[in-house]
Write an enzyme that holds these catalytic residues in place. Structure first.
Site, mmCIF file in Angstrom:
data_model
loop_
_atom_site.group_PDB
_atom_site.id
_atom_site.type_symbol
_atom_site.label_atom_id
_atom_site.label_comp_id
_atom_site.label_asym_id
_atom_site.label_seq_id
_atom_site.Cartn_x
_atom_site.Cartn_y
_atom_site.Cartn_z
ATOM 1 N N GLY A 227 0.717 -1.251 -0.132
ATOM 2 C CA GLY A 227 -0.086 -0.057 -0.107
ATOM 3 C C GLY A 227 0.974 1.299 -0.038
ATOM 4 N N GLY A 228 2.072 1.154 0.276
ATOM 5 C CA GLY A 228 3.179 2.259 0.273
ATOM 6 C C GLY A 228 2.715 3.467 1.309
ATOM 7 N N THR A 229 3.270 4.518 1.024
ATOM 8 C CA THR A 229 3.396 5.554 2.032
ATOM 9 C C THR A 229 1.756 6.031 2.404
ATOM 10 O OG1 THR A 229 5.452 6.457 1.545
ATOM 11 C CG2 THR A 229 3.911 8.137 2.471
ATOM 12 N N CYS A 230 1.088 6.161 1.193
ATOM 13 C CA CYS A 230 -0.573 6.599 1.475
ATOM 14 C C CYS A 230 -1.132 5.736 2.461
ATOM 15 C CB CYS A 230 -1.114 6.789 0.057
ATOM 16 S SG CYS A 230 -2.862 7.282 0.165
ATOM 17 N N HIS B 83 -27.641 24.609 -3.980
ATOM 18 C CA HIS B 83 -27.680 25.631 -2.800
ATOM 19 C C HIS B 83 -28.206 24.769 -1.865
ATOM 20 C CE1 HIS B 83 -28.102 29.397 -0.210
ATOM 21 N NE2 HIS B 83 -29.431 28.311 0.019
#
Length: 460
Positions: A40-43, A442
């Site tokens: 998964g790495g750093t993230c 809105h």
């Protein structure tokens, strides 16, 4: 060693590697993917997922602490349970980490290796005693915290963006060295958990990559929450004092030291390229260790590509994933996509968040282009006022001749989501009137973006 042959080798299971493995494997390519530690790495492990999970908890604490302003009574003091916070953070990130690993291990035509990858030649890599070879190799090795060589650094305990995530006790006083993206996020969340917090920044203002009005507004927001900010800290030294760490600074307005129970170093990142044996593959790096790539992410060695943080082209999860898209499009889809097609965009997740796209006002001025500018304070955005979150402002910049949008900054509640209508219009190369003619819902923050463009004035 007798090598095992593959069609492609991918080093790193971060944001680009697994997706590329999926595309290549689906194209019936025999793929090897190597991950030395956390899928998964750093993230997933030390970046977006854990920090935004903690930021969400900090937001709840802040709202509980300020509930009286909303007519809500919350009895008793608001405190943070660091062990519970850590457990929640780990539960969230483990779902993502496990999902990535299970996907790869169950992928047809894909073999997963665990260990440190090193080049033996431009087409060969070793993982311990295992040797594998392929005509195409893709590097997605990420980055890590940069440890500056400042006096006293090796004689004191300090935290990085990784180790601070493992705390189980709330810091009494957190001193953050570095007043940019990572430092500011951690400073605010720990202040909201109940720590005393000081930011020490060497430069004259926070997040110097941003415009001065953005930096000034962010400083005001953080100081309002009780964070002390020390700028122009030209000389920073660290020393032990009992169980605490003394941060000596040479600031123009105040040279007194800051005494902290914990020190976080948040002074930048460096690529994980120093242990790959890149010299054996003839892959060139720049003076900071980033792998040199062309506009299609090819390195100086034929058959080798670099994606993500290690190539210095983005250092964000979304840019890393886009790197995968560029490589896959060129290799598999006969679609000539390029890094230079990408419009810079990112967010800083303090509360309220800062969302950015395209050029800053300073960059537009330096370009000499005739331009238009529009601004609106969040105090004039109904949704922000109703939420009681009216800090910040919007700013847009437009080319006066083509009417195309040059850049935007939204420092305000929901700005990280609202800015996407601007980003999409920029990619369409459409005039800003595309937005002014649109009907937005809105009450939202986005509904006031057309109004900002309707109030454009010449950038003097």
């Amino acid at each position: 060693m007798t090598p095992t042959h593959f069609d492609a080798i991918i080093v790193g299971a971060g944001q680009a590697g697994p997706s590329l493995a999926g595309r290549l494997a689906a194209a019936v390519r025999k793929v090897a993917i190597i991950e030395r530690k956390l899928f998964g790495g750093t993230c997933v492990n030390t970046g977006c997922t854990p920090t935004k999970t903690l930021i969400a908890s900090a937001y709840v604490a802040h709202k509980a602490r300020t509930a009286k302003a909303y007519g809500i009574n919350v009895p008793g003091p608001i405190t943070a349970d660091m062990k519970a916070l850590k457990a929640r953070k780990n539960e969230v990130l483990m779902k993502s980490r496990t999902s990535v690993e299970n996907w790869l291990r169950g992928m047809e035509n894909c073999t997963v290796f665990n260990g440190q990858a090193r080049f033996e030649s431009p087409t060969e890599m070793s993982i311990g005693e295992t040797l594998i070879t392929a005509p195409q190799i893709f590097l997605n090795v990420g980055g890590r915290a940069r440890i500056p060589e400042m006096p006293g650094i090796h004689g004191v305990p300090f935290l990085t963006n990784t180790s601070i995530l493992e705390l189980e006790e709330l810091p009494r006083h957190l001193v953050v060295v570095g007043g940019s993206y990572i430092g500011i996020e951690f400073a605010q969340l720990f202040r909201r958990f109940g720590s005393e917090v000081t930011i020490v920044e060497m430069g004259p203002r926070l997040v110097q990559r941003e415009d001065e009005d953005v930096s000034a507004c962010m400083k005001q927001i953080l100081e309002k929450e009780g964070i002390r900010i020390r700028l122009d800290a030209e000389c920073i030294t660290l020393a032990k004092q009992g169980e605490d760490v003394v941060v000596h600074v040479n600031c123009a307005d105040d040279a007194s030291p800051s005494l902290g129970s914990h020190v976080l170093l948040a002074v930048g990142r460096r690529p994980n390229t120093d242990d790959l044996g890149l010299d054996k593959a003839c892959v060139a790096v720049d003076e900071h260790g980033y792998i040199q790539v062309d506009d299609q992410l090819r390195t100086t060695a034929p058959g080798i590509w670099a994606m993500g943080d290690c190539n210095g082209k983005g250092a964000f999860t979304h840019t890393t994933y886009n790197d995968f898209e560029i490589v896959a499009a060129n290799l598999l889809d006969n679609e000539p996509r390029r890094v230079s097609d990408r419009i810079p965009c990112y967010a800083l997740y303090m509360d309220p968040p800062l969302a950015r796209a395209g050029l800053t006002e300073r960059e537009v001025r330096n370009s000499g282009k005739p331009a238009l500018i529009g601004t609106r304070p969040m105090t004039k955005v109904g949704r922000a006022v109703e939420k009681g979150e009216s800090d910040g402002f919007m700013k847009v910049l437009v080319d006066a001749e083509s009417e195309q949008i040059l850049g935007a900054s939204i420092l305000g509640t929901s700005g990280d989501e609202a800015i996407h209508c601007i980003i999409d219009t920029m990619y369409a190369r459409a005039p800003y009137t595309t937005i002014t003619h649109a009907v937005h819902i809105h009450p939202t923050v986005s509904e006031l973006i057309p109004t900002v463009f309707e109030d454009l004035k010449p950038l003097s």
